[in-house]
Structure formats: structure tokens, C-alpha cells
Design an enzyme around this catalytic site. Structure first.
Site, mmCIF file in Angstrom:
data_model
loop_
_atom_site.group_PDB
_atom_site.id
_atom_site.type_symbol
_atom_site.label_atom_id
_atom_site.label_comp_id
_atom_site.label_asym_id
_atom_site.label_seq_id
_atom_site.Cartn_x
_atom_site.Cartn_y
_atom_site.Cartn_z
ATOM 1 C CG HIS A 202 -0.366 0.249 2.518
ATOM 2 N ND1 HIS A 202 -0.556 1.419 3.213
ATOM 3 C CD2 HIS A 202 0.416 -0.522 3.287
ATOM 4 C CE1 HIS A 202 0.084 1.349 4.369
ATOM 5 N NE2 HIS A 202 0.678 0.187 4.430
ATOM 6 C CB CYS A 326 2.000 3.227 13.439
ATOM 7 S SG CYS A 326 1.985 2.299 11.897
#
Length: 394
Positions: A202, A326
Site C-alpha cells: 500500500h 501508527c
């Protein structure tokens, strides 16, 4: 400008239409399990093999050295945990850096609780690992060096070839987290002496939920996920066939356009950086100016909070980041920015813009124009900035 301006490609990228078209038949027509033995599944198995060959070619690997995973984090976990298990009779020492992705750092922290010794190397003010520090950190018990190819926040490209050579000279395995670099800059596992490499679909306009692990032939790490005999008995689980096909197509496109894309993105990147430095006072560009991913802009604005800046940018349709996706829910400043020596109060005002080959100069100028207004507005409400200006005017 009313349209969405997406400048968070380091977090994820849009899937290209050509990639989607390539994937679609594997949902509804070629839906057979490639591990099955009947004819209906045979072509699917061949297509997976072709995809593996395409992805191997991106990094100069052999086909049998490519293993499909669920993404970069799984690949990172596999590399570290399985190496510790396989080479525990040789030693229990790992060397990494303080600016690695949390998929590496959190795995190392877990391994330390299991009795593994981990050395976290400092980096210089640009985020580069110091070769001499690496050499000094090596012990008789060192079994693995894991250093990322390029940093996901500040874009600095590490001296991977030199690090790989040192690892090879000392009989130590070398793993690199190449999630941000794969398909963006040239990588050759043989020339760079890489034993293991992590990558993800991705980040290169491919689908989410698919990644790979390169494991050099002869490296004796074992399975990370147990169950079936897929991936030559090293990674159990039914193959994500649409993801694999899409990943390979995205990689094929990325390699074909790499030189052109690097030149274009570097031009837009440098234009943004120059305008920010020329037109907004009290800023710091983070990361190496030359050894840098072509699509990365990382800057700290003094006297503001990054979260407020991101909210105001979003109100103008601009998608940016303060660092790794993240850690987007964290109030702590970036561990990467702290590692390169920035104080907390400056690191809090960080912005990462990661462009693509579709980013136009018009969009880049609009973003800088809006940034100027936003920074001025936020500083006008900052007591710290007010005190600073008063002192400057004395």
C-alpha cells in the site's frame, strides 16, 4: 482550491485504476485457491508465481527468496523474532537504531523481555546511522543488524550498502525495513548485502493487507505463522491472491516510472521546502537534504502545536501528518525527531508532507500559502511566541 489535496502518501497511497483492474478477476472469476490441485486453481497458482517473479525483480532477488505476508509489520516481526529463535545458539544480541518504525522498536522491546539484548544506535542530526558506532556495537553474540532503508518520518536514506558490508564481514545477518523505500528508490539485495527485507503493497499504489519478506537463500529462519504448508512451509495461511496480483502490478508500474517519478517528486519537494524556508520564519527542515526520499518534506514550526496545524490544514482539504500513521493517536512528540536532537517543544510542531507524482505545483503552492496563514494565526495565539517576539525587540 476546493478539492482534496492528499500529501500523506507515506501513510498510504491510493490504489491505481490499473491495479484495481488487474485485481478484479481474482475476486469473481479466478477465485480458486492456488494451493488446490484441480485445473480451476492451476492458473491462479501460475499467476501468483508470476507476481512473485515480478516482485523479486524489483530488488534483484531470486523468485524462491520472496515470501508473501500480510504487510510490513508482519514482515518486520518475522525477521526479528524468527532470527532470534533460529540463531539462539550463536547469540542473543540485536543491533538496530533509535529511529526505526515501531514495528521494529516494539518488537525489540518485546524481545528484551524474553532475555534478548538490544543495542539502539544513535543517529546524527540528519537521522543517519553512524558507521563507526555500528562497528563498535558489534559483539561476539550479535546475530542480527536491522536498520531501515529510509525513514518513514524524515525521509533520510540510510547507508544500507555500507551497513550490509559490515554485517557480512562479521558473519551477522542484516535485515532492512524497506517499506518506505521499496519501489521508490533503487534497491538491490546482492549489491547491498541484504539478507532479509520487508516491503508493503500500500506504499506504492497497491492494495493494503499485502506485503513481502525477502529471505536470502541459506538464511535459516523458520515459520512465523503456523498452520498450512503455504509459502514453502514458512508462512501458513491461504494466499491473498487479489492482493498479491495487485502488489505485483503496482510494483511493475513503480519500477517502470521510477526515474521519471524521482525527478518530478524531487522538483516539487524542493520547491515546497524552499518556499517554506524563504517565507515562514523560525522553521527547521528535518532529515538529510540530499540522502532523502524524493517525496518527503518534514518541517518543524516553532511556537505551535502540530495537532492544531493539522486540523486547520484539514479544514482546507489538505491531508498531512505529524509523523507515522501508527502513532497518530499519541500526544508524545515523534521519537524520530527526539532522536535527531530536537527538544520537545520544537518536535511538537512538526509536519510531514509526503507527495506523489500526481502532486502539482499548483497544489504545492496552495499548501504553502495556507500554511503561511495557519502558522501566523497559531503563533498570534501563542504566549511563547509573544514572549519570544518581545525579547527579540528589546
Amino acid at each position: 482550491m476546493s478539492k482534496l489535496i492528499y500529501m500523506d502518501n507515506a501513510a498510504t497511497t491510493k490504489v491505481l485504476p490499473e491495479v484495481v483492474d488487474t485485481m478484479l478477476p481474482y475476486f469473481t472469476e479466478k477465485y480458486g485457491n492456488p494451493s488446490a490441485i484441480y485445473t480451476f486453481a492451476e492458473q491462479v497458482s501460475k499467476d501468483v508465481a508470476t507476481a512473485r517473479e515480478t516482485l523479486a525483480g524489483v530488488i534483484g532477488a531470486k523468485v524462491e527468496e520472496i515470501y508473501f505476508t500480510g504487510g510490513g509489520s508482519e514482515s518486520d516481526n518475522w525477521a526479528l523474532k524468527a532470527t532470534v529463535e533460529a540463531y539462539k545458539n550463536k547469540g542473543n544480541h540485536i543491533i538496530t537504531s533509535k529511529i526505526e518504525h515501531h514495528a521494529i522498536l516494539h518488537t525489540c522491546a518485546w524481545l528484551e523481555k524474553q532475555g534478548v539484548e538490544v543495542t539502539y544506535l544513535d543517529v546524527d542530526e540528519n537521522g543517519l546511522v553512524k558507521i563507526e558506532d555500528l562497528k563498535k556495537a558489534i559483539k561476539p553474540t550479535t546475530i542480527l543488524i536491522s536498520i531501515m532503508t529510509a525513514n518513514n518520518e524524515i525521509g533520510t536514506i540510510e547507508p544500507i550498502k555500507e551497513i550490509g558490508a559490515i554485517a557480512k564481514e562479521n558473519g551477522i545477518l542484516f535485515h532492512t525495513d524497506a517499506v518506505q523505500a521499496f519501489g521508490h528508490i533503487p534497491i538491490n539485495v546482492d549489491e547491498m548485502n541484504i539478507d532479509m527485507l520487508s516491503a508493503s503493497g500500500h506504499k506504492i499504489n497497491g492494495p493494503k493487507g499485502i506485503g513481502l519478506m525477502y529471505i536470502r537463500k541459506g538464511v535459516k529462519i523458520k515459520s512465523f505463522i503456523h498452520g498450512g504448508a503455504q509459502e514453502r512451509n514458512r508462512r501458513a495461511g491461504t494466499h491473498n491472491v487479489p492482493g498479491i496480483i495487485g502488489f505485483a502490478k503496482a510494483a511493475e508500474i513503480a519500477v517502470a516510472k521510477m526515474d521519471e517519478r524521482i525527478a518530478y517528486e524531487t522538483k516539487i519537494r524542493d520547491h515546497i521546502i524552499k518556499r517554506i524556508e524563504d517565507e515562514i520564519p523560525y522553521v527547521k527542515i528535518n532529515g538529510d537534504r540530499v540522502k532523502r526520499l524524493p517525496n518527503n518534506v518534514n518541517v518543524c514550526f516553532r511556537f505551535i502545536e502540530g495537532e492544531s496545524m493539522l486540523i486547520l490544514l484539514a479544514q482546507q482539504g489538505i491531508c498531512g501528518s505529524s509523523g507515522s500513521a501508527c502513532t497518530s493517536g499519541s500526544l508524545d512528540p515523534s521519537h524520530v525527531l527526539l532522536a535527531i536532537g530536537l527538544p520537545h517543544e520544537i518536535a511538537h510542531g512538526s509536519l510531514r508532507l509526503s507527495i506523489s507524482d500526481e502532486t502539482t505545483k499548483e497544489e504545492a503552492d496552495f499548501v504553502v500559502d495556507e500554511l503561511k496563514k495557519i502558522i501566523e494565526r497559531l503563533r498570534s495565539m501563542s504566549p511563547l511566541y509573544e514572549d519570544f517576539v518581545k525579547k527579540q525587540n528589546k
